[in-house]
Design a protein around this motif. Structure first.
Motif, PDB file in Angstrom:
ATOM      1  N   ASP A 118       5.316  59.850  -3.775  1.00 52.97           N
ATOM      2  CA  ASP A 118       4.392  58.881  -4.361  1.00 52.97           C
ATOM      3  C   ASP A 118       3.023  59.534  -4.507  1.00 52.97           C
ATOM      4  O   ASP A 118       2.296  59.714  -3.530  1.00 52.97           O
ATOM      5  CB  ASP A 118       4.305  57.642  -3.469  1.00 52.97           C
ATOM      6  N   GLY A 119       2.676  59.925  -5.736  1.00 50.36           N
ATOM      7  CA  GLY A 119       1.396  60.585  -5.977  1.00 50.36           C
ATOM      8  C   GLY A 119       1.334  61.915  -5.266  1.00 50.36           C
ATOM      9  O   GLY A 119       2.205  62.763  -5.438  1.00 50.36           O
ATOM     10  N   ASN A 120       0.293  62.091  -4.441  1.00 53.26           N
ATOM     11  CA  ASN A 120       0.159  63.367  -3.721  1.00 53.26           C
ATOM     12  C   ASN A 120       0.752  63.285  -2.310  1.00 53.26           C
ATOM     13  O   ASN A 120       0.493  64.141  -1.477  1.00 53.26           O
ATOM     14  CB  ASN A 120      -1.317  63.806  -3.665  1.00 53.26           C
ATOM     15  N   SER A 121       1.553  62.249  -2.058  1.00 58.16           N
ATOM     16  CA  SER A 121       2.181  62.075  -0.747  1.00 58.16           C
ATOM     17  C   SER A 121       3.693  61.985  -0.886  1.00 58.16           C
ATOM     18  O   SER A 121       4.216  61.627  -1.935  1.00 58.16           O
ATOM     19  CB  SER A 121       1.671  60.807  -0.061  1.00 58.16           C
ATOM     20  N   TYR A 122       4.386  62.319   0.187  1.00 55.53           N
ATOM     21  CA  TYR A 122       5.843  62.198   0.214  1.00 55.53           C
ATOM     22  C   TYR A 122       6.247  61.699   1.599  1.00 55.53           C
ATOM     23  O   TYR A 122       5.470  61.761   2.559  1.00 55.53           O
ATOM     24  CB  TYR A 122       6.519  63.541  -0.104  1.00 55.53           C
ATOM     25  N   THR A 123       7.480  61.216   1.689  1.00 55.10           N
ATOM     26  CA  THR A 123       7.969  60.650   2.945  1.00 55.10           C
ATOM     27  C   THR A 123       9.238  61.371   3.389  1.00 55.10           C
ATOM     28  O   THR A 123      10.089  61.725   2.567  1.00 55.10           O
ATOM     29  CB  THR A 123       8.250  59.138   2.782  1.00 55.10           C
ATOM     30  N   VAL A 124       9.335  61.601   4.693  1.00 53.25           N
ATOM     31  CA  VAL A 124      10.525  62.171   5.321  1.00 53.25           C
ATOM     32  C   VAL A 124      10.939  61.238   6.454  1.00 53.25           C
ATOM     33  O   VAL A 124      10.138  60.425   6.932  1.00 53.25           O
ATOM     34  CB  VAL A 124      10.256  63.587   5.876  1.00 53.25           C
ATOM     35  N   THR A 125      12.198  61.348   6.872  1.00 54.74           N
ATOM     36  CA  THR A 125      12.711  60.499   7.954  1.00 54.74           C
ATOM     37  C   THR A 125      13.218  61.358   9.100  1.00 54.74           C
ATOM     38  O   THR A 125      13.948  62.327   8.888  1.00 54.74           O
ATOM     39  CB  THR A 125      13.855  59.595   7.435  1.00 54.74           C
ATOM     40  N   ALA A 126      12.815  60.995  10.316  1.00 51.29           N
ATOM     41  CA  ALA A 126      13.289  61.681  11.529  1.00 51.29           C
ATOM     42  C   ALA A 126      14.192  60.726  12.299  1.00 51.29           C
ATOM     43  O   ALA A 126      13.840  59.560  12.507  1.00 51.29           O
ATOM     44  CB  ALA A 126      12.114  62.107  12.395  1.00 51.29           C
ATOM     45  N   ILE A 127      15.377  61.225  12.721  1.00 51.66           N
ATOM     46  CA  ILE A 127      16.310  60.412  13.489  1.00 51.66           C
ATOM     47  C   ILE A 127      16.057  60.583  14.993  1.00 51.66           C
ATOM     48  O   ILE A 127      15.247  61.414  15.411  1.00 51.66           O
ATOM     49  CB  ILE A 127      17.775  60.746  13.126  1.00 51.66           C
ATOM     50  N   LYS A 128      16.781  59.821  15.792  1.00 48.90           N
ATOM     51  CA  LYS A 128      16.551  59.773  17.240  1.00 48.90           C
ATOM     52  C   LYS A 128      16.634  61.151  17.906  1.00 48.90           C
ATOM     53  O   LYS A 128      15.788  61.506  18.721  1.00 48.90           O
ATOM     54  CB  LYS A 128      17.555  58.817  17.887  1.00 48.90           C
ATOM     55  N   GLU A 129      17.662  61.940  17.559  1.00 47.75           N
ATOM     56  CA  GLU A 129      17.822  63.254  18.198  1.00 47.75           C
ATOM     57  C   GLU A 129      16.610  64.149  17.931  1.00 47.75           C
ATOM     58  O   GLU A 129      16.133  64.851  18.829  1.00 47.75           O
ATOM     59  CB  GLU A 129      19.094  63.950  17.705  1.00 47.75           C
ATOM     60  N   THR A 130      16.103  64.115  16.710  1.00 51.49           N
ATOM     61  CA  THR A 130      14.918  64.911  16.365  1.00 51.49           C
ATOM     62  C   THR A 130      13.708  64.444  17.169  1.00 51.49           C
ATOM     63  O   THR A 130      12.927  65.256  17.670  1.00 51.49           O
ATOM     64  CB  THR A 130      14.621  64.789  14.853  1.00 51.49           C
ATOM     65  N   ILE A 131      13.580  63.130  17.296  1.00 49.49           N
ATOM     66  CA  ILE A 131      12.443  62.570  18.044  1.00 49.49           C
ATOM     67  C   ILE A 131      12.507  62.988  19.511  1.00 49.49           C
ATOM     68  O   ILE A 131      11.484  63.311  20.126  1.00 49.49           O
ATOM     69  CB  ILE A 131      12.416  61.031  17.898  1.00 49.49           C
ATOM     70  N   LEU A 132      13.723  63.021  20.075  1.00 51.71           N
ATOM     71  CA  LEU A 132      13.879  63.380  21.484  1.00 51.71           C
ATOM     72  C   LEU A 132      13.641  64.861  21.757  1.00 51.71           C
ATOM     73  O   LEU A 132      13.156  65.228  22.827  1.00 51.71           O
ATOM     74  CB  LEU A 132      15.290  63.000  21.972  1.00 51.71           C
ATOM     75  N   LYS A 133      13.978  65.738  20.800  1.00 51.71           N
ATOM     76  CA  LYS A 133      13.918  67.181  21.039  1.00 51.71           C
ATOM     77  C   LYS A 133      12.620  67.837  20.594  1.00 51.71           C
ATOM     78  O   LYS A 133      12.413  69.018  20.871  1.00 51.71           O
ATOM     79  CB  LYS A 133      15.082  67.870  20.313  1.00 51.71           C
ATOM     80  N   THR A 134      11.775  67.128  19.881  1.00 50.30           N
ATOM     81  CA  THR A 134      10.574  67.727  19.301  1.00 50.30           C
ATOM     82  C   THR A 134       9.328  66.949  19.699  1.00 50.30           C
ATOM     83  O   THR A 134       9.418  65.942  20.409  1.00 50.30           O
ATOM     84  CB  THR A 134      10.676  67.762  17.758  1.00 50.30           C
ATOM     85  N   ASN A 135       8.188  67.379  19.190  1.00 43.98           N
ATOM     86  CA  ASN A 135       6.933  66.658  19.473  1.00 43.98           C
ATOM     87  C   ASN A 135       6.613  65.611  18.416  1.00 43.98           C
ATOM     88  O   ASN A 135       5.520  65.055  18.400  1.00 43.98           O
ATOM     89  CB  ASN A 135       5.761  67.636  19.642  1.00 43.98           C
TER      90      ASN A 135
END
Length: 197
Positions: A53-70
């Motif tokens: 959307d314009g100069n922005s974009y969206t990505v999705t993080a799932i539970k495993e990614t949230i648990l293993k990363t910052n």
């Protein structure tokens, strides 16, 4: 597949929680070159573009990614290191980076040393990840060379260009970072473990 050479810094514009997922909207100068379904590394985390959307974009993080990363610690306004997937035939200026964070680490010390910076990080060694002297490590998506390798800590030297063009300038003592250990080292460690069994 990535190289650990950061292309740009993005700014977190919005974070929305939906069930166990996080939808993260990022503003970036790279947005005009992106497309839906494209992989892009954010602080070393490979995420898929789901909306532009314009100069922005969206990505999705799932539970495993949230648990293993910052990623669960990110807030609106944070700067994130961005790298698009490597093109076949490009020079491999960093090292082979998968965009799969192994674990988080914590900054133990930052020392300025005559125009460069020495950062020391510690991590949970019980997860069996390892570093070697002069080996490669990825910190928040940045390909770096290990110095002072120990069982649960290591240091890296940061030159002024890297300091200014990545979010290393915002890493302080106690900051939590994403670590991806060298893929070759991980295979060697696994082979060694299998032999013991």
């Amino acid at each position: 597949m990535f190289t650990g050479i950061i292309e740009s810094l993005g700014i977190i514009k919005q974070i929305e929680k939906e069930n166990d997922n996080l939808h993260i909207t990022v503003s970036s100068t790279l947005t005009s070159e992106l497309k839906i379904d494209q992989s892009i590394a954010h602080n070393g985390i490979c995420l898929t573009v789901v909306k532009i959307d314009g100069n922005s974009y969206t990505v999705t993080a799932i539970k495993e990614t949230i648990l293993k990363t910052n990623i669960g610690r990110w807030v609106k306004g944070d700067l994130v290191n961005l790298e698009r997937a490597m093109k076949l035939g490009d020079r491999l200026d960093g090292h082979i980076v998968q965009g799969h964070v192994d674990q988080i680490g914590q900054c133990k010390e930052v020392k300025e040393t005559n125009g460069s910076w020495a950062f020391t990080f510690e991590y949970d060694a019980s997860l069996n990840n390892l570093t070697i002297e002069k080996g490669s490590i990825t910190i928040n998506g940045v390909s770096l060379t290990v110095v002072n390798s120990k069982r649960n800590e290591f240091s890296v030297a940061i030159i002024p260009y890297t300091y200014e063009h990545t979010n290393f300038k915002n890493i302080n003592e106690n900051s939590v970072v994403n670590l991806e250990f060298d893929v070759i080292g991980k295979y060697v460690a696994k082979l060694h473990t299998n032999k013991k069994e």
